[in-house]
Write a protein that holds these residues in place. Structure first.
Motif, short mmCIF file in Angstrom:
data_model
loop_
_atom_site.label_atom_id
_atom_site.label_comp_id
_atom_site.label_asym_id
_atom_site.label_seq_id
_atom_site.Cartn_x
_atom_site.Cartn_y
_atom_site.Cartn_z
N ALA A 188 0.76 -1.24 0.09
CA ALA A 188 -0.32 -0.23 -0.15
C ALA A 188 0.99 1.37 0.04
N VAL A 189 1.93 1.28 1.00
CA VAL A 189 2.86 2.20 0.73
C VAL A 189 3.26 2.66 -0.71
N ALA A 190 3.91 1.54 -1.23
CA ALA A 190 4.41 1.63 -2.78
C ALA A 190 3.54 2.05 -3.65
N LEU A 191 2.10 1.81 -3.33
CA LEU A 191 1.17 2.05 -4.37
C LEU A 191 0.74 3.51 -4.03
N CYS A 192 1.07 4.18 -2.80
CA CYS A 192 0.67 5.28 -2.61
C CYS A 192 2.03 6.44 -3.23
N LEU A 193 3.12 5.73 -3.18
CA LEU A 193 4.18 6.47 -3.92
C LEU A 193 4.31 6.52 -5.27
N LEU A 194 3.83 5.34 -5.85
CA LEU A 194 3.87 5.26 -7.53
C LEU A 194 2.65 5.97 -7.95
N SER A 195 1.65 6.12 -7.25
CA SER A 195 0.28 6.68 -7.69
C SER A 195 0.80 8.15 -7.63
N VAL A 196 1.42 8.76 -6.45
CA VAL A 196 1.74 10.32 -6.58
C VAL A 196 2.65 10.60 -7.58
N LEU A 197 3.67 9.71 -8.08
CA LEU A 197 4.60 10.20 -9.04
C LEU A 197 3.74 9.91 -10.36
N ALA A 198 2.84 9.13 -10.61
CA ALA A 198 2.04 8.73 -11.88
C ALA A 198 1.24 9.97 -12.02
N TYR A 199 0.81 10.55 -11.04
CA TYR A 199 -0.24 11.36 -11.08
C TYR A 199 0.45 12.77 -11.42
N VAL A 200 1.57 13.30 -10.78
CA VAL A 200 2.34 14.33 -11.31
C VAL A 200 2.94 14.41 -12.65
N SER A 201 3.32 13.20 -13.10
CA SER A 201 3.70 12.89 -14.56
C SER A 201 2.62 13.30 -15.48
N PHE A 202 1.34 12.47 -15.44
CA PHE A 202 0.17 12.63 -16.20
C PHE A 202 -0.32 14.19 -16.17
#
Length: 511
Positions: free
Chosen positions: A380-394
């Protein structure tokens, strides 16, 4: 054979002139650094301000978001100021105001003084975010306008990254000193900007509005591929400004009815035509959805988000936040090269779709972590980190740069400054509401629930963009108005027919 030689002779000049336009756009867009730096630096400085001044979460979120409300003053004043003293000197004025605000925040001894500094800095930010895209759009040739008008967003991201780096660099200073240095050092880029701006020319469209045709032509010749293109751009601008086609000279008189401030308000706000109303709604909607989809909650409160995800050490929090800044900056650079190749609509729709998925992922991860407060859930921690990075990328590849690019190119010349100011006002109000309510919203519906809410808003944004915003790639600023149905009776029949023919081609390609 002769034509081939002519093309070879023109090509180096075309490249050289795009480089000159790029140089001007870079200088003007540097004004956006001051907004980005403030966003970035406040995300980390807030951790230490709260400890040092012993303020509540409500006071903190007001401190974080109030600058956006204050910036409304600068945004609306910038429209009139830039029409009065010119686009170039308005950039200098913005830098001077933010310089004073940064020093006031850096030397603040209490919460009230810090809020006063936020007020002054906010006015400067309002000026900067309005004038940089307007100037860049007006100086750019149509072939490179998407690339060049994305520069303000690039520099916002560079400013955010510099703010994050400042947090990390000064975090080890004593508590009373660290956050003051972080905020006060923001005066440095403002001072450099004020000096560098004197190296760029005035906007050719502003010069035409003032009747200075010779000066405008001189600038257009430096930023156009051929003398013919420069002459064509001048004719389009003259028509939009209400100057008769056959009226020539170094300095001419611009019809007063087209120059009156009251007339501008009437055309845009009080009694707009259906075409102008659609343009205004497009700009306001684009600005609203950019902020309502939660970007400030992610960028301003990223340390708080990562802390909720299970990262508790201050250095690790700020280091992870720096990774967000680097990712955001890299992807905005990618977007600058795609805007004029791929087009506005494909990037905007892809960007918003990716943001929806990323926000759902972030909401899921934070909800799972919230349900296991006494145990770490690595996935879940990894999902949060990856989701934030994906969000700012998109966000950075589409919706981020597209807001200023699209808004700066759809308004007719006579209402452009005020129209952009209205769009920016929508942007700042929404940003202020989001950033000043995030902590309270997180307590009311949980932090995961907040991001589920933002994903729903992003879904509405996708529908609005798909159904309402046409493609503008490759059109001049004057032709873009006709794409929305704006008619200009000052354009001759032949010119109007040519512009309409190009618009019809664009509409056909979109279907």
């Amino acid at each position: 054979m002769a034509s081939a030689k002519l093309e070879e002779a023109v090509e180096p000049r075309k490249k050289s002139n795009v480089k000159y336009a790029s140089f001007c756009a870079i200088l003007a867009s540097m004004a956006s650094i001051i907004l980005g730096y403030d966003i970035g630096v406040m995300s980390g400085a807030a951790l230490y301000i709260k400890k040092d001044l012993k303020i509540t979460d409500v006071q903190l979120e007001i401190l974080m978001g109030i600058l956006n409300v204050y910036s409304l003053i600068g945004s609306f004043a910038a429209g009139r100021t830039s029409d009065w003293i010119g686009r170039r000197f308005t950039v200098v004025f913005a830098a001077a105001i933010f310089f004073a605000g940064s020093l006031l925040m850096g030397f603040a001894v209490n919460y009230a003084m810090l809020m006063a500094g936020r007020f002054v800095a906010g006015v400067g930010v309002g000026y900067a975010i309005m004038i940089a895209p307007v100037y860049t759009a007006e100086i750019s040739p149509a072939s490179a306008r998407g690339f060049l008008t994305s520069f303000p967003e690039v520099f916002i991201n560079i400013g955010i990254l510099l703010g994050y780096v400042s947090n990390y660099a000064f975090a080890r200073l004593p508590l009373y000193l660290g956050w003051r240095v972080m905020l006060g050092i923001g005066a440095v880029p403002s001072a450099l900007l004020a000096l560098m701006v004197f190296g760029m020319p005035e906007s050719p469209r502003w010069l035409v509005m003032k009747g200075r045709l010779a000066d405008a032509m001189a600038v257009l010749e430096k930023t156009s591929g051929t003398p013919e293109e420069a002459a064509e751009r001048l004719a389009d601008i003259k028509a939009a400004a209400g100057i008769p086609k056959d009226l020539d000279g170094d300095v001419v008189t611009v019809p007063k009815e087209r120059n009156g401030e009251r007339q501008v308000w009437k055309e845009l706000i009080l009694s707009p035509t259906p075409a102008i109303r659609r343009i205004l709604l497009s700009a306001v909607g684009l600005h609203f959805f950019q902020q309502a989809s939660g970007i400030d909650s992610v960028v301003l409160y990223s340390p708080r988000v990562f802390k909720s995800a299970g990262i508790t050490d201050d250095n690790k929090l700020l280091g992870t936040t720096c990774a967000v800044g680097v990712t955001k900056t890299l992807f905005i650079l990618v977007a600058t090269f795609l805007l004029d190749k791929v087009g506005r609509r494909p990037l905007l729709l892809t960007s918003t779709g990716g943001m929806i998925i990323s926000l759902i992922g972030l909401g899921t991860g934070l909800t799972v972590v919230g349900h296991h407060p006494d145990a770490k859930v690595p996935w879940a921690v990894a999902l949060c980190l990856l989701s934030v990075l994906a969000y700012v990328s998109f966000f950075s590849i589409g919706l981020g740069p597209m807001t200023s690019v699209y808004t700066s190119e759809i308004f007719p010349l006579r209402v452009r400054a005020l129209g952009f100011a209205v769009g920016v006002a929508s942007n700042r109000v929404t940003s202020g509401v989001v950033s000043m309510t995030f902590l309270s919203l997180s307590k009311a519906i949980t932090i995961g629930g907040s991001f589920f809410l933002y994903s729903g808003i992003a879904a509405l944004a996708w529908v609005f963009f798909f159904s309402y915003l046409p493609e503008t790639r490759g059109l001049t600023l004057e032709e873009t108005g006709k794409l929305f149905g704006v008619e200009d009776t000052d354009v001759s029949g032949e010119e109007n027919a040519a512009a309409k023919e190009k618009v019809v081609e664009m509409r056909t390609s979109q279907t």
